[in-house]
Design an enzyme around this catalytic site. Structure first.
Site, PDB file in Angstrom:
ATOM      1  N   CYS A 299      11.633  41.272  48.834  1.00  0.00           N
ATOM      2  CA  CYS A 299      11.840  40.382  49.991  1.00  0.00           C
ATOM      3  C   CYS A 299      11.660  41.145  51.295  1.00  0.00           C
ATOM      4  O   CYS A 299      12.238  42.210  51.479  1.00  0.00           O
ATOM      5  CB  CYS A 299      13.259  39.835  50.019  1.00  0.00           C
ATOM      6  SG  CYS A 299      13.709  38.898  48.583  1.00  0.00           S
TER       7      CYS A 299
ATOM      8  N   CYS B  35      12.829  42.377  59.116  1.00  0.00           N
ATOM      9  CA  CYS B  35      11.730  41.947  58.247  1.00  0.00           C
ATOM     10  C   CYS B  35      10.429  42.667  58.612  1.00  0.00           C
ATOM     11  O   CYS B  35      10.050  42.715  59.783  1.00  0.00           O
ATOM     12  CB  CYS B  35      11.536  40.439  58.375  1.00  0.00           C
ATOM     13  SG  CYS B  35      10.199  39.801  57.350  1.00  0.00           S
TER      14      CYS B  35
ATOM     15  N   CYS C   3       3.906  36.510  61.000  1.00  0.00           N
ATOM     16  CA  CYS C   3       4.997  35.585  61.320  1.00  0.00           C
ATOM     17  C   CYS C   3       5.344  35.767  62.780  1.00  0.00           C
ATOM     18  O   CYS C   3       5.341  36.878  63.292  1.00  0.00           O
ATOM     19  CB  CYS C   3       6.217  35.884  60.448  1.00  0.00           C
ATOM     20  SG  CYS C   3       7.523  34.634  60.597  1.00  0.00           S
TER      21      CYS C   3
ATOM     22  N   CYS D   9       5.815  33.907  44.422  1.00  0.00           N
ATOM     23  CA  CYS D   9       6.245  33.884  45.823  1.00  0.00           C
ATOM     24  C   CYS D   9       4.990  33.815  46.687  1.00  0.00           C
ATOM     25  O   CYS D   9       4.165  34.730  46.661  1.00  0.00           O
ATOM     26  CB  CYS D   9       7.045  35.156  46.101  1.00  0.00           C
ATOM     27  SG  CYS D   9       7.563  35.308  47.810  1.00  0.00           S
TER      28      CYS D   9
ATOM     29  N   CYS E 154      12.231  38.341  63.111  1.00  0.00           N
ATOM     30  CA  CYS E 154      13.551  38.719  62.586  1.00  0.00           C
ATOM     31  C   CYS E 154      13.598  40.243  62.514  1.00  0.00           C
ATOM     32  O   CYS E 154      12.644  40.890  62.082  1.00  0.00           O
ATOM     33  CB  CYS E 154      13.790  38.101  61.208  1.00  0.00           C
ATOM     34  SG  CYS E 154      13.770  36.297  61.263  1.00  0.00           S
TER      35      CYS E 154
ATOM     36  N   GLU F 153      -0.230  38.475  51.234  1.00  0.00           N
ATOM     37  CA  GLU F 153       0.181  38.923  49.911  1.00  0.00           C
ATOM     38  C   GLU F 153       0.906  37.812  49.159  1.00  0.00           C
ATOM     39  O   GLU F 153       1.563  36.963  49.759  1.00  0.00           O
ATOM     40  CB  GLU F 153       1.114  40.138  50.040  1.00  0.00           C
ATOM     41  CG  GLU F 153       0.379  41.351  50.587  1.00  0.00           C
ATOM     42  CD  GLU F 153       1.202  42.629  50.592  1.00  0.00           C
ATOM     43  OE1 GLU F 153       0.614  43.689  50.331  1.00  0.00           O
ATOM     44  OE2 GLU F 153       2.409  42.584  50.867  1.00  0.00           O
TER      45      GLU F 153
HETATM   46  N1  SAH Z   1      10.383  32.720  57.094  1.00  0.00           N
HETATM   47  C1  SAH Z   1      11.049  32.200  55.922  1.00  0.00           C
HETATM   48  C2  SAH Z   1      10.379  32.694  54.667  1.00  0.00           C
HETATM   49  C3  SAH Z   1      10.600  34.159  54.364  1.00  0.00           C
HETATM   50  S1  SAH Z   1      11.533  34.207  52.904  1.00  0.00           S
HETATM   51  C4  SAH Z   1      12.509  32.509  55.968  1.00  0.00           C
HETATM   52  O1  SAH Z   1      12.925  33.203  56.898  1.00  0.00           O
HETATM   53  O2  SAH Z   1      13.267  32.008  55.153  1.00  0.00           O
HETATM   54  C5  SAH Z   1      11.921  35.833  52.730  1.00  0.00           C
HETATM   55  C6  SAH Z   1      13.429  36.087  52.661  1.00  0.00           C
HETATM   56  O3  SAH Z   1      13.597  37.511  52.657  1.00  0.00           O
HETATM   57  C7  SAH Z   1      14.146  35.567  53.883  1.00  0.00           C
HETATM   58  O4  SAH Z   1      15.459  35.177  53.581  1.00  0.00           O
HETATM   59  C8  SAH Z   1      14.156  36.803  54.742  1.00  0.00           C
HETATM   60  O5  SAH Z   1      15.123  36.726  55.753  1.00  0.00           O
HETATM   61  C9  SAH Z   1      14.431  37.872  53.723  1.00  0.00           C
HETATM   62  N2  SAH Z   1      14.070  39.205  54.180  1.00  0.00           N
HETATM   63  C10 SAH Z   1      13.233  39.549  55.178  1.00  0.00           C
HETATM   64  N3  SAH Z   1      13.162  40.887  55.316  1.00  0.00           N
HETATM   65  C11 SAH Z   1      13.967  41.405  54.381  1.00  0.00           C
HETATM   66  C12 SAH Z   1      14.289  42.746  54.001  1.00  0.00           C
HETATM   67  N4  SAH Z   1      13.758  43.785  54.609  1.00  0.00           N
HETATM   68  N5  SAH Z   1      15.124  42.907  52.956  1.00  0.00           N
HETATM   69  C13 SAH Z   1      15.651  41.839  52.307  1.00  0.00           C
HETATM   70  N6  SAH Z   1      15.363  40.571  52.615  1.00  0.00           N
HETATM   71  C14 SAH Z   1      14.555  40.350  53.641  1.00  0.00           C
END
Ligand code: SAH
Length: 366
Positions: A344, A124, A117, A110, A121, A97
């Protein structure tokens, strides 16, 4: 017997140098690369026929050996707030996406860097899908190329897409070469000409790759910190077990040392009762002391089956105040595109998982 057609070279993901070598290998002058780059990225050419400043013979040759191939749009979604999301098929099994976020004075695209991935985490939704493969440079820059076609480009000189963030699906630093090639194109004047301040790579903290990135790219850096101590970060962002906070921050300091680089943006997702106390804000401020940085607080975006709740607004405000009182520029990121799951951590696409077969499917995309 049917002749096996040789695969054509996809020129979409080739930065200037690679394209020059491609033309030299064809027995052509390297300056052809400049012409073709403009056609592909500035005029959105899908094939070689319209490239009228190139001889007909060479166009014919290019048609045989090369192509301009981007991912294919599967679905388009519009949010009430103007955010848009596309599902893009990158091969028979997989889709990713991308999201466009219009704001006053700027428009941010974005983009995804991987199918799924591998980092896992805990907050996420992309992580839930597991991982299939890296995207190629063509599949990464192809997102910007496609979005320009979808949104229209530079009406009256104003750019519709003024910023690109590598914050979609995937960990960009685990797909180093393709991501660097795509970012080169984003910043090349012959392609998209975005300034280094407008191209941001976001990482969960792959320290050795971050140190290498400094040598080859000027892109702006965002780091997903999310916790002020190793015990908590180990749980939220498991790659911390390999590269703990002190090492990560050392790499961040190195990244912004020297005059050409700006500060680091630290992303911090607000998880209620987990990482949002005032004491944790004070610890965070102490950690960042001496690093040119700002903090982006991201309200947690829930998804089906997620174990966390977002911190209430007043808790986020208090957390922000603690940082601000200590001189740290802190911004609370506005949640955009919630109604289409474009916020995000909500990007899911369609991933044929190759890592953890028993993973619970989050939901069918779109
Ligand atoms: N893998 C990279 C790129 C992802 S960026 C990274 O970790 O930076 C996406 C951002 O959104 C990251 O900061 C991630 O931690 C955050 N993110 C992931 N899941 C989320 C959620 N459920 N709510 C808010 N932010 C989230």
């Amino acid at each position: 017997m049917t002749a096996v057609r040789e695969e054509r070279t996809n020129l979409l993901g080739m930065p200037r140098r690679a394209l020059e070598s491609f033309f030299v290998e064809l027995g052509e002058k390297p300056f052809r690369a400049a012409q073709v780059l403009k056609w592909i990225h500035q005029f959105g050419a899908t094939d070689f026929a319209p490239m009228t400043n190139i001889s007909k013979a060479l166009r014919g040759r290019l048609q045989e050996v090369a192509e301009i191939r981007a991912p294919e749009i599967v679905t388009r979604q519009h949010s009430r707030d103007g955010t848009r999301k596309w599902l893009l098929r990158v091969d028979g099994d997989n889709s990713v996406e991308m999201v466009f976020i219009p704001e006053k004075g700027r428009g941010t695209l974005c983009v995804s860097s991987q199918v799924g991935c591998a980092l896992d985490c805990s907050f996420c939704s992309t992580a839930r899908q597991g991982f299939n493969r890296n995207l190629s440079a063509a599949e990464i820059i192809g997102q910007l190329w496609l979005a320009n076609r979808e949104l229209g480009r530079d009406p009256g000189g104003e750019r519709i897409i003024s910023n690109v963030v590598l914050m979609g699906m995937g960990e960009p630093l685990l797909n180093f070469d393709a991501v660097v090639a795509a970012m080169d194109l984003m910043m090349d004047d012959l392609a998209y000409g975005l300034s280094k301040r407008r191209v941001t790579i976001s990482t969960a903290g792959v320290v050795p790759a971050l140190l290498r990135l400094r040598e080859v790219s000027d892109a702006s850096l965002a780091v997903s910190l999310h916790a002020p101590d190793d015990a908590l970060r180990d749980r939220l962002v498991p790659i911390n077990r390999k590269y703990p906070i002190a090492e990560l921050l050392r790499a961040c300091r190195a990244y912004v040392s020297g005059e050409t680089k700006r500060g680091v943006t630290f992303e911090y997702v607000m998880l209620h009762g987990v990482n949002d106390s005032e004491e944790q804000a004070r610890r965070l401020a102490r950690l960042l002391n001496g690093i040119p940085s700002k903090v982006n607080l991201i309200p947690f975006n829930p998804f089906p089956g997620s174990r966390y709740a977002c911190s209430p607004p007043e808790v986020i405000e208090r957390f922000a105040s603690v940082l601000q009182e200590r001189g740290i520029v802190t911004i609370v990121r506005r949640t955009r595109g919630e109604d289409i799951d474009a916020a995000c951590g909500q990007l899911v696409g369609r991933v044929r998982d190759r890592t953890r077969r028993n993973v619970i499917p989050v939901r069918e995309a779109c």
